[in-house]
Design a protein around this motif. Structure first.
Motif, PDB file in Angstrom:
ATOM      1  N   ALA A  32      14.846 -34.316 -28.307  1.00 25.72           N
ATOM      2  CA  ALA A  32      15.567 -33.186 -28.891  1.00 25.72           C
ATOM      3  C   ALA A  32      17.041 -33.448 -29.121  1.00 25.72           C
ATOM      4  N   PRO A  33      17.805 -34.037 -28.183  1.00 21.52           N
ATOM      5  CA  PRO A  33      19.241 -34.253 -28.453  1.00 21.52           C
ATOM      6  C   PRO A  33      19.485 -35.100 -29.694  1.00 21.52           C
ATOM      7  N   ALA A  34      18.667 -36.129 -29.881  1.00 17.33           N
ATOM      8  CA  ALA A  34      18.852 -36.984 -31.059  1.00 17.33           C
ATOM      9  C   ALA A  34      18.544 -36.219 -32.334  1.00 17.33           C
ATOM     10  N   ILE A  35      17.483 -35.423 -32.307  1.00 16.94           N
ATOM     11  CA  ILE A  35      17.126 -34.646 -33.496  1.00 16.94           C
ATOM     12  C   ILE A  35      18.243 -33.673 -33.853  1.00 16.94           C
ATOM     13  N   GLU A  36      18.724 -32.941 -32.862  1.00 20.57           N
ATOM     14  CA  GLU A  36      19.765 -31.947 -33.123  1.00 20.57           C
ATOM     15  C   GLU A  36      21.021 -32.608 -33.680  1.00 20.57           C
ATOM     16  N   HIS A  37      21.366 -33.762 -33.119  1.00 18.54           N
ATOM     17  CA  HIS A  37      22.555 -34.466 -33.597  1.00 18.54           C
ATOM     18  C   HIS A  37      22.366 -34.940 -35.042  1.00 18.54           C
ATOM     19  N   LEU A  38      21.233 -35.558 -35.312  1.00 19.80           N
ATOM     20  CA  LEU A  38      21.008 -36.121 -36.642  1.00 19.80           C
ATOM     21  C   LEU A  38      20.790 -35.041 -37.690  1.00 19.80           C
ATOM     22  N   GLU A  39      20.136 -33.924 -37.325  1.00 21.46           N
ATOM     23  CA  GLU A  39      19.931 -32.855 -38.298  1.00 21.46           C
ATOM     24  C   GLU A  39      21.240 -32.203 -38.713  1.00 21.46           C
ATOM     25  N   ALA A  40      22.210 -32.190 -37.817  1.00 25.73           N
ATOM     26  CA  ALA A  40      23.500 -31.570 -38.151  1.00 25.73           C
ATOM     27  C   ALA A  40      24.207 -32.310 -39.274  1.00 25.73           C
ATOM     28  N   ILE A  41      23.870 -33.576 -39.468  1.00 21.87           N
ATOM     29  CA  ILE A  41      24.546 -34.373 -40.500  1.00 21.87           C
ATOM     30  C   ILE A  41      24.118 -33.939 -41.900  1.00 21.87           C
ATOM     31  N   PRO A  42      22.829 -33.968 -42.262  1.00 22.33           N
ATOM     32  CA  PRO A  42      22.479 -33.482 -43.609  1.00 22.33           C
ATOM     33  C   PRO A  42      22.767 -31.998 -43.790  1.00 22.33           C
ATOM     34  N   GLN A  43      22.729 -31.217 -42.710  1.00 21.90           N
ATOM     35  CA  GLN A  43      23.077 -29.806 -42.845  1.00 21.90           C
ATOM     36  C   GLN A  43      24.554 -29.636 -43.178  1.00 21.90           C
ATOM     37  N   SER A  44      25.401 -30.505 -42.648  1.00 21.16           N
ATOM     38  CA  SER A  44      26.823 -30.478 -43.018  1.00 21.16           C
ATOM     39  C   SER A  44      27.007 -30.833 -44.481  1.00 21.16           C
ATOM     40  N   VAL A  45      26.202 -31.785 -44.969  1.00 23.54           N
ATOM     41  CA  VAL A  45      26.251 -32.147 -46.391  1.00 23.54           C
ATOM     42  C   VAL A  45      25.865 -30.949 -47.249  1.00 23.54           C
ATOM     43  N   VAL A  46      24.805 -30.258 -46.862  1.00 21.56           N
ATOM     44  CA  VAL A  46      24.357 -29.085 -47.619  1.00 21.56           C
ATOM     45  C   VAL A  46      25.450 -28.019 -47.657  1.00 21.56           C
ATOM     46  N   CYS A  47      26.086 -27.763 -46.504  1.00 22.23           N
ATOM     47  CA  CYS A  47      27.176 -26.777 -46.479  1.00 22.23           C
ATOM     48  C   CYS A  47      28.313 -27.195 -47.407  1.00 22.23           C
ATOM     49  N   GLY A  48      28.684 -28.465 -47.342  1.00 23.44           N
ATOM     50  CA  GLY A  48      29.753 -28.949 -48.214  1.00 23.44           C
ATOM     51  C   GLY A  48      29.405 -28.787 -49.679  1.00 23.44           C
ATOM     52  N   PHE A  49      28.141 -29.047 -50.021  1.00 19.47           N
ATOM     53  CA  PHE A  49      27.710 -28.881 -51.410  1.00 19.47           C
ATOM     54  C   PHE A  49      27.826 -27.425 -51.834  1.00 19.47           C
ATOM     55  N   GLU A  50      27.326 -26.523 -51.011  1.00 21.92           N
ATOM     56  CA  GLU A  50      27.385 -25.117 -51.380  1.00 21.92           C
ATOM     57  C   GLU A  50      28.818 -24.643 -51.539  1.00 21.92           C
ATOM     58  N   TRP A  51      29.695 -25.075 -50.643  1.00 23.81           N
ATOM     59  CA  TRP A  51      31.103 -24.690 -50.767  1.00 23.81           C
ATOM     60  C   TRP A  51      31.723 -25.293 -52.022  1.00 23.81           C
ATOM     61  N   GLY A  52      31.364 -26.529 -52.335  1.00 24.63           N
ATOM     62  CA  GLY A  52      31.905 -27.171 -53.530  1.00 24.63           C
ATOM     63  C   GLY A  52      31.454 -26.514 -54.809  1.00 24.63           C
ATOM     64  N   ILE A  53      30.238 -25.996 -54.808  1.00 27.70           N
ATOM     65  CA  ILE A  53      29.728 -25.285 -55.984  1.00 27.70           C
ATOM     66  C   ILE A  53      30.398 -23.927 -56.135  1.00 27.70           C
ATOM     67  N   ASP A  54      30.555 -23.218 -55.023  1.00 32.82           N
ATOM     68  CA  ASP A  54      30.990 -21.828 -55.081  1.00 32.82           C
ATOM     69  C   ASP A  54      32.501 -21.633 -55.060  1.00 32.82           C
ATOM     70  N   ALA A  55      33.246 -22.578 -54.452  1.00 30.70           N
ATOM     71  CA  ALA A  55      34.687 -22.368 -54.272  1.00 30.70           C
ATOM     72  C   ALA A  55      35.389 -22.232 -55.614  1.00 30.70           C
ATOM     73  N   SER A  56      36.329 -21.305 -55.669  1.00 27.48           N
ATOM     74  CA  SER A  56      37.052 -21.071 -56.916  1.00 27.48           C
ATOM     75  C   SER A  56      38.106 -22.132 -57.187  1.00 27.48           C
ATOM     76  N   GLY A  57      38.535 -22.842 -56.165  1.00 27.86           N
ATOM     77  CA  GLY A  57      39.554 -23.865 -56.353  1.00 27.86           C
ATOM     78  C   GLY A  57      39.662 -24.761 -55.134  1.00 27.86           C
ATOM     79  N   LEU A  58      40.548 -25.758 -55.233  1.00 30.82           N
ATOM     80  CA  LEU A  58      40.681 -26.752 -54.167  1.00 30.82           C
ATOM     81  C   LEU A  58      41.189 -26.129 -52.873  1.00 30.82           C
TER      82      LEU A  58
END
Length: 338
Positions: A32-58
């Motif tokens: 479980a610790p390894a899974i939780e650690h590794l899953e947080a990485i692509p989830q951070s990518v997904v969050c960054g993508f959503e923010w990059g799509i939605d943000a009105s500016g830099l």
């Protein structure tokens, strides 16, 4: 508030947080610790993508990204760069990725290139000529734009294990930076990186996964494994030492990938404890010496537009850099990586 267009683009192009979990992807169970650690990485990518799509500016985008912990922040910038790249290739839009990378994203340039590769995996090839922003300053490490192809390969493997890992398919060549024959090799480096996640950082499983591929692909796959193990973490020091043994004759490639990962971590200004552990177990050098080695082995001179001084032997400057790292490690002696 998200725009309607932004919401549509996000739904069409981005996976959900659940989509990138191990359970949803069908990856084998791991502690479980390894899974939780590794899953947080692509989830951070997904969050960054959503923010990059939605943000009105830099300004807004940067403040969202900077709320992410230092260990995961680069991955969020990776996703944001992916989003900005998607926005830039749309008719009448350009400059978002350049603006991000000329500003707060510069420290995360290595992962930003990977984010461009994630965008490539969702765009038709005819659009790929437009994905790289004009970043010719040496501080952007233009040789490293091959990490975009690495990111493309990672995305293929992570989201379609059956085809690219079990089926061992290879994408058709593409003249990235004028080197079509090197393109499949860079893809394999990304597939190797994905294997670290697909196998839950379980060393024996990673080794078996690599060995199922044709032997001619092993070197690049192990390099990708080394980059992922050193940058993403997920394995204790004993496991990292076992990983070095598992790589066998390709231990030098494993160490080379780790060198690039730790150079990228240092450049971004944060090296977590797992990175220090990888430095010791996979390379056998302290972090400052690894960063110095990476800098000293970078190909000198040459152009920054991809038409490299290595064109005569059919490989880009990026591959010359990888070779130089391996040769320097070999010169340091077997205690370092063999």
């Amino acid at each position: 508030m998200a725009t309607v267009l932004g919401s549509v683009r996000r739904l069409v192009l981005a996976p959900s947080l659940r989509d990138v979990t191990f359970a949803e992807r069908g990856f084998p169970a791991a502690p479980a610790p390894a899974i939780e650690h590794l899953e947080a990485i692509p989830q951070s990518v997904v969050c960054g993508f959503e923010w990059g799509i939605d943000a009105s500016g830099l300004w807004e985008l940067q403040r969202r990204l900077d709320m992410v912990t230092p260990e995961l922040r680069g991955f969020a910038y990776e996703g944001a760069t992916m989003a900005c790249t998607v926005r830039d290739v749309m008719p009448g839009r350009s400059g978002r990725a350049h603006e991000l990378l000329a500003g707060p994203g510069r420290a995360h340039i290595f992962l930003a290139y990977i984010g461009i590769g994630f965008a490539m995996a969702r765009l038709p090839r005819m659009m790929w000529k437009k994905v790289l922003p004009d970043l010719k300053d040496p501080g952007y490490y233009p040789e490293m734009n091959w990490l975009a192809v690495d990111g493309y390969g990672f995305d293929l493997a992570y989201f379609d294990v059956e085809r690219w890992v079990r089926g061992q398919e290879r994408p058709s060549p593409y003249p990235w930076q004028g080197f079509p024959d090197y393109f499949p090799r860079a893809v394999d480096q990304g597939i190797g990186r994905a294997l670290w996640f697909i196998c839950g950082a379980q060393v024996a499983d990673v080794g078996r996964a690599v060995r199922r591929f044709a032997s001619g692909r092993h070197a690049d796959l192990w390099s990708g494994v080394g980059l992922a193990a050193a940058f993403a973490g997920g394995c204790d020091p004993a496991g990292l030492s076992a990983l070095a043994d598992e790589a066998g004759e390709h231990r030098a490639e494993l160490a080379q990938g780790a060198v690039f990962a730790l150079k990228a971590r240092s450049y971004a200004g944060h090296v977590p404890p797992s990175g220090e552990q990888a430095a010791s177990a996979l390379i056998g050098l302290p972090l400052p010496a690894i960063v110095e080695l990476a800098d000293d082995t970078a190909p000198a001179g040459g152009r920054t537009d991809g038409q490299a001084d290595g064109q005569a032997d059919g490989v880009p400057r990026y591959e010359h850099w990888r070779r130089n790292v391996r040769e320097r490690l070999a010169a340091l002696g077997p205690s370092r990586h063999t």
